[in-house]
Design an enzyme around this catalytic site. Structure first.
Site, PDB file in Angstrom:
ATOM      1  N   ILE A 126      12.096   3.717  -0.476  1.00  6.72           N
ATOM      2  CA  ILE A 126      10.820   3.126  -0.279  1.00  6.72           C
ATOM      3  C   ILE A 126       9.921   3.859   0.225  1.00  6.72           C
ATOM      4  CG2 ILE A 126      11.595   0.563  -0.480  1.00  6.72           C
ATOM      5  CD1 ILE A 126      10.963  -0.006   2.529  1.00  6.72           C
ATOM      6  N   ASP A 127       8.736   3.739  -0.367  1.00  8.17           N
ATOM      7  CA  ASP A 127       7.412   4.750   0.134  1.00  8.17           C
ATOM      8  C   ASP A 127       7.213   5.165   1.771  1.00  8.17           C
ATOM      9  OD1 ASP A 127       7.795   5.816  -1.916  1.00  8.17           O
ATOM     10  OD2 ASP A 127       5.436   4.132  -3.051  1.00  8.17           O
ATOM     11  N   ARG A 128       6.465   5.929   1.884  1.00  4.60           N
ATOM     12  CA  ARG A 128       6.238   6.724   3.448  1.00  4.60           C
ATOM     13  C   ARG A 128       5.780   5.190   3.993  1.00  4.60           C
ATOM     14  NH1 ARG A 128       2.969  11.327   5.207  1.00  4.60           N
ATOM     15  NH2 ARG A 128       1.739  10.637   3.554  1.00  4.60           N
ATOM     16  N   ARG A 148       3.157  -0.244  -7.989  1.00  6.32           N
ATOM     17  CA  ARG A 148       1.773   1.368  -7.318  1.00  6.32           C
ATOM     18  C   ARG A 148       1.266   1.678  -9.079  1.00  6.32           C
ATOM     19  NH1 ARG A 148       3.281   5.632  -3.412  1.00  6.32           N
ATOM     20  NH2 ARG A 148       1.143   6.001  -2.996  1.00  6.32           N
TER      21      ARG A 148
END
Length: 314
Positions: free
Chosen positions: A144-146, A245
């Site tokens: 998962i993104d930062r 997103r």
């Protein structure tokens, strides 16, 4: 410390729908760990063969080639364990589920070599992590993104890794995310079914790409309309990079705080998108029973919801 990387020999079978695409663009999209400029360099060095022949970077595919890519040995950094506190949701001999905080990168990359989830897992799990994704990503099945918080699973052995990866591949894992996005919804729920691929103008970004993108499906449900914003739940049917997103931005509801896919500037002093991986459900690799775990919304997210609710009521 450094250790030797392994030489990669990769074979790509081109499909007819890829006809007309430049070979450097095609390879960089197929091999996400390699930039287009890196691929161009290897083409120039003769390390990319199309049906056994050297080609140039501007070669356009016919849709029926076999491409052999040889990535020479590289020096890669040795990834070391680091005592970083983990918020453990669940753990046994096969898997460990972590509630990842905002700002933590999942696996090492330039600029983040010793402060990642992988470093923390190596310290906590010692040598008990799967090795399928290589030395840079031990135990990591997905990411998962930062700046996205929430539940992520890691595997402690290769059997568990393959079992979880297979569920991800057939989209049988339950993954529910919670987000705050711009603009109210008229409908209570909906589905975004739009293929996603690399943005041709910026490889660090993804985009809706109906010609060359991979199928991506997001189911969303409106939990609360909040004036100029909305609190939503998104359930992933597929799991493309930046999927929620990109999809929400594509229908006019970019995520609050998203500096990549949203043009509006946030007035709430946020660090990245307001997105939380709240629920993760899977069939356990050993017991074969369905298990589901959740992570509470982070404090910043809950505080933001209260601010928006108060503004709405005034």
């Amino acid at each position: 410390m450094l250790q030797e990387g392994k030489k990669a020999n990769i074979v790509l079978e081109v499909d007819i729908e890829d006809k007309g695409i430049r070979i450097d663009k095609y390879i960089s999209e197929e091999l996400e760990d390699y930039s287009r400029s890196r691929v161009q360099k290897e083409i120039d060095n003769g390390n990319v063969l199309v049906d056994g022949k050297v080609v140039k970077a501007n070669y356009k595919l016919t849709g029926k080639e076999t491409i052999n890519v040889t990535i020479p040995e590289l020096i890669v950094p040795e990834i070391l364990p680091k005592d970083i506190p983990l918020d453990i949701v669940y753990e046994d001999d096969d898997v460990i589920l972590i509630n990842k905080p905002k700002g933590m990168v999942v696996h090492p990359a330039p600029g983040h070599i010793d402060d990642t989830l992988v470093n923390a897992l190596m310290y906590h799990c010692k040598d008990n992590l799967s090795g399928i994704n290589g030395v840079m990503r031990p135990g990591i099945v997905h990411r998962i993104d930062r700046d996205t918080t929430g539940v992520i699973i890691a595997c402690k052995n290769d059997v568990a890794h393959n079992f979880i990866a297979e569920q991800l591949a057939v989209h049988s894992i339950t993954r529910k995310y919670y987000a705050i996005c711009y603009n109210q919804f008229k409908e209570e729920e909906g589905v975004v079914d739009a293929p996603i691929g690399r943005n041709p103008n910026d490889r660090k970004k993804m985009a809706i790409d109906k010609k060359n993108g991979k199928r991506a499906v997001t189911h969303y449900k409106v939990l609360e309309n909040l004036g100029k914003y909305a609190f939503i739940e998104c359930q992933l049917e597929t799991g493309r990079t930046h999927q929620i997103r990109v999809h929400m931005a594509s229908i006019g509801h970019p995520l609050l705080g998203d500096e990549v896919y949203c043009k509006a500037k946030s007035n709430f002093n946020l660090t990245g998108q307001t997105l939380h991986a709240g629920v993760f459900g899977f069939i356990h690799p050993r017991t074969k029973e369905y298990m589901e775990f959740s992570a509470e919304l982070p404090e910043y997210f809950k505080n933001l919801l209260e601010i928006l609710r108060n503004k709405k009521d005034k």
